[in-house]
Design a protein around this motif. Structure first.
Motif, PDB file in Angstrom:
ATOM      1  N   ARG A 105       0.818  -1.217   0.000  1.00  0.00           N
ATOM      2  CA  ARG A 105       0.000   0.000   0.000  1.00  0.00           C
ATOM      3  C   ARG A 105       0.844   1.255   0.000  1.00  0.00           C
ATOM      4  NH1 ARG A 105      -5.383  -0.278   3.441  1.00  0.00           N
ATOM      5  NH2 ARG A 105      -3.969  -0.400   5.191  1.00  0.00           N
ATOM      6  N   ARG A 106       2.110   1.126   0.502  1.00  0.00           N
ATOM      7  CA  ARG A 106       3.001   2.276   0.440  1.00  0.00           C
ATOM      8  C   ARG A 106       4.055   2.086  -0.638  1.00  0.00           C
ATOM      9  NH1 ARG A 106       3.994   3.042   6.859  1.00  0.00           N
ATOM     10  NH2 ARG A 106       1.854   3.519   7.421  1.00  0.00           N
ATOM     11  N   PHE A 108       5.722   1.855  -4.502  1.00  0.00           N
ATOM     12  CA  PHE A 108       5.657   2.950  -5.481  1.00  0.00           C
ATOM     13  C   PHE A 108       4.632   2.703  -6.575  1.00  0.00           C
ATOM     14  CE2 PHE A 108       9.464   0.585  -6.855  1.00  0.00           C
ATOM     15  CZ  PHE A 108       9.160   0.356  -8.184  1.00  0.00           C
ATOM     16  N   LEU A 109       4.239   1.461  -6.800  1.00  0.00           N
ATOM     17  CA  LEU A 109       3.117   1.220  -7.718  1.00  0.00           C
ATOM     18  C   LEU A 109       1.809   1.067  -6.949  1.00  0.00           C
ATOM     19  CD1 LEU A 109       4.520  -1.195 -10.472  1.00  0.00           C
ATOM     20  CD2 LEU A 109       4.149   1.267 -10.576  1.00  0.00           C
ATOM     21  N   ARG A 111       0.823   2.288  -4.291  1.00  0.00           N
ATOM     22  CA  ARG A 111       0.312   3.556  -3.771  1.00  0.00           C
ATOM     23  C   ARG A 111      -0.624   4.215  -4.784  1.00  0.00           C
ATOM     24  NH1 ARG A 111       5.333   6.185  -1.853  1.00  0.00           N
ATOM     25  NH2 ARG A 111       5.639   6.662  -4.045  1.00  0.00           N
ATOM     26  N   HIS A 112      -0.298   4.073  -6.071  1.00  0.00           N
ATOM     27  CA  HIS A 112      -1.078   4.767  -7.096  1.00  0.00           C
ATOM     28  C   HIS A 112      -2.187   3.898  -7.689  1.00  0.00           C
ATOM     29  CE1 HIS A 112       1.839   7.943  -6.843  1.00  0.00           C
ATOM     30  NE2 HIS A 112       2.823   7.088  -7.093  1.00  0.00           N
ATOM     31  N   PHE A 113      -1.908   2.583  -7.790  1.00  0.00           N
ATOM     32  CA  PHE A 113      -2.866   1.724  -8.495  1.00  0.00           C
ATOM     33  C   PHE A 113      -3.658   0.839  -7.541  1.00  0.00           C
ATOM     34  CE2 PHE A 113       0.887   2.308 -11.272  1.00  0.00           C
ATOM     35  CZ  PHE A 113       0.294   3.148 -12.197  1.00  0.00           C
ATOM     36  N   GLY A 114      -3.571   1.148  -6.228  1.00  0.00           N
ATOM     37  CA  GLY A 114      -4.179   0.292  -5.226  1.00  0.00           C
ATOM     38  C   GLY A 114      -5.656   0.010  -5.441  1.00  0.00           C
ATOM     39  N   SER A 115      -6.372   0.915  -6.103  1.00  0.00           N
ATOM     40  CA  SER A 115      -7.816   0.716  -6.258  1.00  0.00           C
ATOM     41  C   SER A 115      -8.168   0.245  -7.660  1.00  0.00           C
ATOM     42  CB  SER A 115      -8.547   2.029  -5.953  1.00  0.00           C
ATOM     43  OG  SER A 115      -8.019   3.067  -6.743  1.00  0.00           O
ATOM     44  N   TRP A 116      -7.171  -0.007  -8.498  1.00  0.00           N
ATOM     45  CA  TRP A 116      -7.444  -0.484  -9.859  1.00  0.00           C
ATOM     46  C   TRP A 116      -7.884  -1.941  -9.837  1.00  0.00           C
ATOM     47  CZ3 TRP A 116      -4.230   1.622 -14.480  1.00  0.00           C
ATOM     48  CH2 TRP A 116      -4.166   3.021 -14.388  1.00  0.00           C
TER      49      TRP A 116
END
Lengths: 255, 238
Positions: A105-106, A108-109, A111-116
């Protein structure tokens, strides 16, 4: 001769005695009861699904990678080859920490795509597949690349002069010729994925039915239900033996 | 066992590798197997340079001592694990040295606004618990049962430090751990009527080859020095 025979025999003992110890401790009388428990079956099913999934990922990504490494000269190829085989020697738990650094969740990917869709990966069955693929794919890549390198390119050239396109050449000439190496690589890759522990427990945790694969279940059961742990260990030993027997033409048959 | 071995190695390296800066004790270095939740407190009490520590889940400690791990002292996070060792005749009569409550660990500042146990059932919350095979997991289950809360954890970790680490690393929103394990993360108290108080017993391992030193460690733990260190780390008096 004697000077060599003693250490050699000790070497065999070191490899074989633990297996004998495992079989000697196996709860043979109620082996089936231990295996058929809900938790045992769940771990077995999960391990089969995930290791086959990891093998699928390795085939889809690893065969093209092996092809590029074997056939396409480009600057830094040796470096790329070293990097993608690193997981073979890297402690798997380090791989798990690295995967969290990317997909956590922290990460580098993550963090940004966690909800994809398809995310998040940590602590999911998909995460187990990813961790296993990370650790196991190099075994497939190395075997496939070696097979492709040994291949005589003149067969493909001949097919090309007869008018076969690149895909047809690969399918009808290259693939059948590298099939033995590919099969051996796939078997090793699958076996490695099946036994994966460190990266899996670090990246995907240990939830029965979802991320607790056979090795993690063995580790967990060893403390409270040692009989179940040994029973599951016997299953893994059997599967590993099956892989070895399937590869017998390659290793056991060689003199 | 892999992690335990790593800890043992690290402990051995710490015990032998420090280039003389604290003078080596004249007494033999003892090996202490202790519940994971005691990690910081034991390091405070007797620095790792003077004792080899192996921290793990209490059930794992039982398995290690039963399998003949070379240990001089063992300290568990519940009476039940210790009772197994007593019954097997592997340890001297144990003595309780501390108690501990459980608490909900959350991320610093409690960004997900966890108010109490009932929130742990929220579907938007990622909860990690210890596996019921270790005391912390068993206590967490008791607490949730008493509170009538059904939690769907994302993982059941095999020792309590691994549980706390998931929240500290931001991979989970909440976890049930010992009050002493909350560490850098924030914490939400569990009401007394639902909470469980864990008792920590310590015992000298019968097979010890350093009985005097092992007994000295236990005495120090039970004495004023031990009380002070344990209280500073948030443990309750026995």
């Amino acid at each position: 001769m004697k000077r060599v025979a003693v250490p050699a025999a000790l070497g065999v003992a070191l490899m074989v005695l633990p297996l004998a110890g495992l079989l000697q401790h196996a709860p043979w009388s109620n082996l089936w009861t231990e295996l058929a428990s809900d938790q045992g079956l769940a771990a077995l099913r999960l391990s089969l699904v995930c290791s086959l999934g990891a093998l699928g990922v390795a085939l889809v990504l690893g065969v093209p990678l092996a092809w590029v490494l074997a056939r396409v000269p480009f600057p830094g190829r040796a470096l790329v080859r070293a990097l993608v085989t690193l997981p073979m020697v890297l402690p798997p738990v380090v791989g798990g920490v690295g995967l969290l650094g990317v997909f956590g969740r922290r990460g580098f990917l993550g963090r940004h795509f966690g909800s994809w869709p398809g995310f998040p990966l940590p602590f999911t069955t998909r995460g187990v597949v990813l961790a296993q693929a990370f650790v196991a794919m190099p075994f497939l890549v190395v075997a496939a690349e070696a097979g492709l390198r040994q291949l005589d390119a003149r067969y493909e050239d001949a097919a090309a002069t007869l008018g076969a396109g690149p895909w047809r050449r690969f399918r009808t000439v290259t693939l059948p010729l590298v099939a033995p190496s590919l099969a051996a690589g796939a078997a090793l890759c699958w076996a490695r994925a099946l036994g994966e522990f460190g990266a899996t427990i670090t990246f995907a945790g240990s939830l029965p039915g979802r991320t607790r694969t056979l090795p993690t279940a063995i580790y967990a059961d060893l403390q409270t239900r040692p009989d179940a742990a040994v029973a599951l260990s016997v299953v893994l030993l059997g599967m590993s033996l099956a892989v070895l027997v399937a590869l017998r033409g390659r290793w056991l048959g060689a003199r | 066992m892999r992690r335990a071995a790593a800890v043992l190695l690290a402990g051995a390296a710490a015990a032998t590798g420090c280039g003389g800066s604290p003078p080596a004790p004249r007494t033999a270095t003892i090996t202490v197997l202790a519940a994971a939740s005691l990690t910081e407190a034991f390091d405070d009490l007797v620095p790792a340079a003077h004792a080899r520590y192996s921290f793990a889940g209490s059930q794992q400690l039982v398995a290690q001592v039963t399998a003949g791990a070379p240990a001089d002292v063992v300290a568990t996070a519940d009476a039940g694990s210790m009772a197994q060792l007593v019954q097997a005749g592997l340890v001297d009569p144990p003595r309780d040295f501390a108690r501990n409550r459980l608490a909900i660990a959350v991320e610093p500042g409690n960004p997900r606004r966890v108010q109490g146990l009932a929130d742990l059932a929220r579907p938007d919350l990622k909860v990690v618990l210890a596996d019921p095979s270790v005391p912390a997991g068993r206590y967490a289950r008791q607490i949730l049962d008493r509170a009538g809360v059904t939690v769907r954890p994302i993982s059941l970790e095999l020792d309590v430090k691994a549980v706390a680490a998931k929240v500290a690393a931001g991979e989970a929103d909440a976890a049930i751990v010992y009050a002493t394990d909350v560490g850098r993360a924030g914490s939400v108290a569990i009401p007394d009527d639902a909470n469980v108080v864990a008792t920590y017993p310590v015992a000298v391992v019968k097979a010890t080859t350093h009985r005097a030193e092992a007994q000295a460690f236990v005495d120090r733990l039970l004495g004023p020095a031990g009380r002070a260190v344990l209280a500073a780390r948030g443990f309750l008096a026995p």
